[in-house]
Write an enzyme that holds these catalytic residues in place. Structure first.
Site, PDB file in Angstrom:
ATOM      1  NE  ARG A 147      -4.238   1.686   1.360  1.00  0.00           N
ATOM      2  CZ  ARG A 147      -5.024   2.399   0.574  1.00  0.00           C
ATOM      3  NH1 ARG A 147      -4.858   2.370  -0.737  1.00  0.00           N
ATOM      4  NH2 ARG A 147      -5.999   3.136   1.076  1.00  0.00           N
ATOM      5  CB  THR A 418      -9.321  -1.123  -6.776  1.00  0.00           C
ATOM      6  OG1 THR A 418     -10.654  -1.617  -6.813  1.00  0.00           O
ATOM      7  CG2 THR A 418      -9.154  -0.244  -5.572  1.00  0.00           C
ATOM      8  CG  ASN A 438      -8.137   6.628  -4.111  1.00  0.00           C
ATOM      9  OD1 ASN A 438      -9.035   5.815  -3.914  1.00  0.00           O
ATOM     10  ND2 ASN A 438      -8.042   7.751  -3.417  1.00  0.00           N
ATOM     11  CD  GLU A 457      -4.634   4.815  -2.663  1.00  0.00           C
ATOM     12  OE1 GLU A 457      -5.791   4.619  -2.238  1.00  0.00           O
ATOM     13  OE2 GLU A 457      -4.289   4.587  -3.829  1.00  0.00           O
ATOM     14  CG  ASP A 460      -8.106   5.949   0.033  1.00  0.00           C
ATOM     15  OD1 ASP A 460      -9.038   6.621  -0.442  1.00  0.00           O
ATOM     16  OD2 ASP A 460      -7.746   4.861  -0.453  1.00  0.00           O
ATOM     17  CB  SER A 488      -7.445   0.030   1.820  1.00  0.00           C
ATOM     18  OG  SER A 488      -7.868  -0.532   0.593  1.00  0.00           O
ATOM     19  CB  SER A 489     -12.890  -0.582   0.720  1.00  0.00           C
ATOM     20  OG  SER A 489     -13.417   0.474   1.473  1.00  0.00           O
ATOM     21  N   GLY A 510     -13.874   0.529  -4.723  1.00  0.00           N
ATOM     22  CA  GLY A 510     -13.885   1.331  -3.509  1.00  0.00           C
ATOM     23  C   GLY A 510     -14.800   0.778  -2.433  1.00  0.00           C
TER      24      GLY A 510
END
Length: 637
Positions: A147, A418, A438, A457, A460, A488-489, A510
């Site tokens: 990430r 994503t 993102n 990012e 987020d 993050s999802s 997302g």
């Protein structure tokens, strides 16, 4: 879960590792020689420098130039290995790596790079990823956290004077981790040499690739942004007009960057010429990322988070992903019902799912980067079966409630975008990987000298001064700090049962990812739908705030209609749910292993238990499904 292994950004190729993999590749060639010669005559492989070099297969090339997506199946089956990605070319590239004897991780490297070239609105080497590897050899699953991180000069108040800079422009960029993470996974699991895995993506970027409908649609929604940025304009427009579906896109600078990384290793990105060019372009565009940021990036490698739900073991990412924890919390709530679905239909189960998701979204904002905040108590509560039973008692079958009923305290993370894919090889090693920049095209900036799309990012993270639609305070656990990773999802999952591979799945989209992955899992393993039906069935989504159920109702790129039934909408409306039509949804990729005789499967597993020893992995039929909501197609070995 064992302590995280912090992997160095890998400043150069490990030549000892490369030499070993070259030797392995040579051995593989001996056993596969006749097959490879046959395939070479049909355009699938060529040979170079005494090693097998993977190129675009003839099928992938034909698909690229014909745009005949409707002629390729959304489903493939094989006992020898499959790939499910959101682009047909990338699936075929991954399958061709498996055909040459590659591990699922080898295929994952080639697929990730391909997707970053042909779907740059969703992912790329300027972004980050979560990757789960399940190894059948030692029955373990590992999590690779690549990430993006906040730059060293970042602070929680850095956007107080310009809130828009958090999501648009170079200042919204986090430090990319994708290349470092791919290399670390390859170094541990890969069988084939590093460099050839880059060649298909390099070829696509340099020689050009056809703009598929999903990319064409993304470009059409970002015309002003593309034409404003010099780098974006040079790649995604021609003669002052943005590219359209069916036209050819070229990114020679990205091809050169990939070629340099393939030859010099990740060091070219994190401590070399590619990184230096990127940092220079970022600075010119107003960003704060430096070479020190790139040099200090570390990949986190841990045991995957493994949770038992509904008779299966789910292997996924620990925080800062909220996906595995959120998925497991909802499944535990639903599992506390003696009968989730009634004999009269699925509608009541859907209402219960919506209510469980609302409770989950209220709880997940207590999560964050475990290197910076203590999330143990929050995780334990979310994963507690006793807590799930208490929540289930607060769910009523005849009504829903306003957001405050679910005891939410913090503003929701609203991550986007994503790309996801799954791979399973002949040995039943599996990869489930989600990557992202993102928003569509990330920060809206493309580095002219490297061809890399910058992520955004940093959006987020939560910030103390932001005002969100839900009017709740921002979550302190997700505030910006140098080197911190945002929540993050993303939910890449591998599913096993009694140690054997059952499925790999994950989604793109997302905040819609967790609801979509939940519904595909329930469709497949509770409602016993076939894999294709499990993925294609219409879905509903809820974010807690706004207190609205979004339901799918649209026609896919291939012309298929996906829509929630009128009976379902009426059932939910009668329980007080506000409904809103959604012209699209999350994109899920799924691979499932099935056996002709379930009793035979159970017998083999039971024998393995009795002798106290794991037998060879069970090899049933692998079915791969790519979601028709995007123009991806699966591929088989």
């Amino acid at each position: 879960m064992r302590d995280a292994i912090i992997a160095d950004p890998l400043l150069a190729i490990d030549h000892e590792t490369v030499a070993e993999k070259k030797k392995q590749s040579k051995n593989l060639k001996i056993s596969l020689l006749l097959l490879l010669i046959l395939l070479a005559t049909s355009g699938y492989y060529s040979f170079s420098d005494n090693i097998t070099t993977v190129f675009l297969s003839r099928q992938a090339i034909d698909d690229d130039h014909s745009l005949s997506l409707g002629t390729i199946s959304d489903v493939v089956e094989s006992e020898n290995g499959v790939v499910a990605a959101d682009d047909a070319r990338c699936s075929e590239i991954g399958a061709s790596v498996l055909r040459s004897g590659g591990h699922a991780v080898d295929a994952a490297v080639a697929i990730t790079l391909c997707v970053g070239v042909v779907n740059p609105m969703s992912s790329g080497i300027g972004g980050g990823s979560f990757l789960i590897v399940s190894s059948q050899k030692d029955s373990k699953a590992e999590a690779f956290d690549m990430r993006e991180t906040a730059p060293l000069a970042a602070s929680k108040d850095m956007y107080k004077n310009d809130a828009s800079a958090k999501s648009l422009g170079a200042l919204s960029m986090g430090v990319p981790g994708e290349i470092a993470g791919l290399y670390e996974a390859w170094k541990r699991y890969g069988r084939l040499p590093w460099k050839p895995l880059f060649e298909p993506a390099i070829k696509l970027a340099r020689d050009g690739f056809v703009v598929y409908p999903y990319l064409g649609k993304a470009i059409s929604t970002k015309v002003a942004m593309i034409l404003k940025d010099p780098g974006m304009r040079s790649v995604f427009s021609r003669n002052g007009q943005v590219l359209k579906t069916g036209e050819t896109c070229y990114n020679p600078e990205l091809a050169q960057s990939l070629e340099t990384i393939s030859e010099q290793g990740p060091g070219a990105f994190y401590n070399g010429t590619v990184g230096e060019k990127l940092v220079k372009d970022v600075k010119k565009a107003g960003g704060i990322i430096t070479m020190d940021d790139l040099r200090s990036y570390k990949v986190r490698v841990t045991d995957a988070m493994s949770v038992d739900v509904m008779g299966y073991t789910v292997h996924g990412m620990p925080p800062p992903s909220g996906g595995t924890v959120g998925f497991s919390m909802v499944m535990n709530i639903l599992d506390s019902y003696s009968n989730l679905y009634t004999a009269s239909g699925r509608e009541l189960g859907l209402h219960r799912l919506i209510e469980a998701m609302k409770h989950m979204f209220a709880a997940r904002m207590d999560l964050g980067d475990p290197e910076f905040v203590n999330v143990t108590n929050s995780m334990n509560q979310m994963l507690s079966k006793a807590h799930a039973e208490e929540i289930q008692k607060r769910i009523f079958d005849n009504t829903t409630f306003p957001p405050e009923y679910y005891m939410n305290r913090w503003s929701q993370l609203r991550d986007q975008g994503t790309s996801h894919f799954c791979v399973v090889d002949a040995d039943r090693n599996s990869v489930s990987m989600t990557s992202t920049v993102n928003y569509r095209f990330g920060a809206g900036v493309l580095s002219p000298s490297t061809g890399i799309v910058l992520n955004n990012e940093m959006d987020d993270f939560s910030t103390p001064t932001e005002i969100t639609p839900d009017m709740l305070p921002p979550a302190p656990t997700n505030f910006i700090e140098p080197n911190k990773r945002p929540l993050s999802s993303m939910t890449p999952l591998v599913i096993t049962k009694d140690g054997e591979f059952v499925a790999a799945l994950g989604g793109a989209g997302g905040m819609h990812i967790i609801p979509a992955v939940l519904q595909v899992f329930l469709n497949c393993f509770v409602l016993n739908m076939k894999p294709k039906e499990a993925v294609e069935s219409a879905r509903i989504y809820h974010r807690l705030i706004p207190n609205v159920v979004s339901y799918e109702n649209f026609t896919t790129i291939n012309g298929d209609h996906i829509g929630v039934s009128e009976d379902t909408k009426m059932f939910l409306a009668e329980r007080g749910h506000e409904l809103k039509e959604l012209s699209g949804g999350a994109i899920v990729q799924l691979i499932v292993q099935s056996f002709k005789e379930e009793k035979e499967e159970e017998m083999i597993i039971e024998i393995g238990r009795k002798i106290g020893k794991k037998s060879k992995p069970l090899k049933g039929l692998l079915t791969a499904v790519s979601d028709p909501r995007k123009d991806g197609k699966p591929a088989a070995v």
